[in-house]
Design an enzyme around this catalytic site. Structure first.
Site, mmCIF file in Angstrom:
data_model
loop_
_atom_site.group_PDB
_atom_site.id
_atom_site.type_symbol
_atom_site.label_atom_id
_atom_site.label_comp_id
_atom_site.label_asym_id
_atom_site.label_seq_id
_atom_site.Cartn_x
_atom_site.Cartn_y
_atom_site.Cartn_z
ATOM 1 C CG HIS A 273 -3.502 -3.431 3.239
ATOM 2 N ND1 HIS A 273 -2.635 -2.892 4.067
ATOM 3 C CD2 HIS A 273 -4.192 -2.412 2.357
ATOM 4 C CE1 HIS A 273 -2.672 -1.555 4.020
ATOM 5 N NE2 HIS A 273 -3.612 -1.075 2.826
ATOM 6 C CD GLU B 292 -1.278 -5.635 5.648
ATOM 7 O OE1 GLU B 292 -1.457 -4.609 5.895
ATOM 8 O OE2 GLU B 292 -0.851 -6.083 4.430
ATOM 9 C CB CYS C 86 -1.013 0.096 1.186
ATOM 10 S SG CYS C 86 -2.471 1.047 1.066
#
Length: 246
Positions: free
Chosen positions: A221, A223, A118
């Protein structure tokens, strides 16, 4: 020896009347856990709110790690790519930008691998000489997807097309269903970087280095998705593997 993966920190600033009691440097837990699961050792690199980093400090920090991960965070200060801020820009952190740009340049110079998420892909692009949209909705005439999603951050909301001849395609295939939490984005890719994924409206969703495997960055994202969408874990395993082989 497990490779050490450094994460740059964000800063939580307390604006209450109790000065300096709740300020904190932090990095996303989900990223730290992904690095551990991939076989790496995460460390967090904070930046100073009062001084810009000097060369000796940056050199010493880069000696500490085998790979660098640039997480999401605040908007990138547009003065770093030669523009004044427009009214639609969000929170920026000049000292954080200066620290990360210096860190990126040194990490690139010593050929250590980098993965960016990002804001990370944005600040990396700026550090290498590229530019950004400060606000997609007002500056990108082709903007047609809600990139700052209303859905919870761990839910995917749109697809990206991936270049078939890319390293990214080796990790994910030719498309991926991703989340989206941004209003800035890469505008002009820096020299030495190639676009390897785009959204349906043309917004750049991933960049990678052209001549080697030193850099990979995505606008979404992973994660927040790897625990459920297992293919998203490939980014962290790839960074740890590149760091171990460096």
């Amino acid at each position: 020896m497990k490779p050490i993966i450094a994460l740059t920190a964000d800063s939580l600033i307390d604006h209450s009347a109790v000065i300096n009691q709740h300020d904190a440097d932090m990095a996303p837990t989900a990223i730290k856990e992904a690095i551990v699961a991939a076989g790496g050792i995460p460390i967090i690199l904070p930046f100073s709110l009062t001084t810009e980093p000097d060369e000796a400090q940056i050199n010493q920090l880069v000696d500490l790690f085998d790979g660098l991960l640039l997480p999401g965070g605040p908007d990138v200060d547009p003065t770093f790519f030669g523009e004044e801020p427009i009214p639609q820009i969000g929170r920026t952190a000049y000292r954080k930008d200066a620290f990360e740009i210096a860190l990126i340049k040194k990490t690139r110079a010593v050929h250590k691998p980098i993965f960016a998420i990002c804001r990370g892909i944005q600040v990396y692009n700026v550090a290498c000489g590229g530019t950004l949209y400060q606000d997609l909705a007002t500056q990108d005439t082709a903007y047609a997807i809600r990139h700052a999603q209303a859905a919870p951050g761990n839910f995917p909301t749109h697809h990206v097309r991936i270049a078939q001849d890319s390293r990214l395609a080796k990790l994910l295939g030719n498309s991926s269903y991703v989340n989206s939490r941004h209003h800035q984005a890469v505008k002009q890719p820096a020299p030495g970087l190639r676009v390897v994924a785009q959204a349906a409206d043309g917004v750049i969703e991933a960049l990678e280095s052209i001549n080697d495997d030193s850099f990979l960055g995505v606008q979404w994202h992973p994660e927040n998705m790897w625990q459920v969408q297992k293919e998203q874990f490939a980014f962290f395993a790839d960074l740890v593997a590149r760091a171990a082989a460096n």
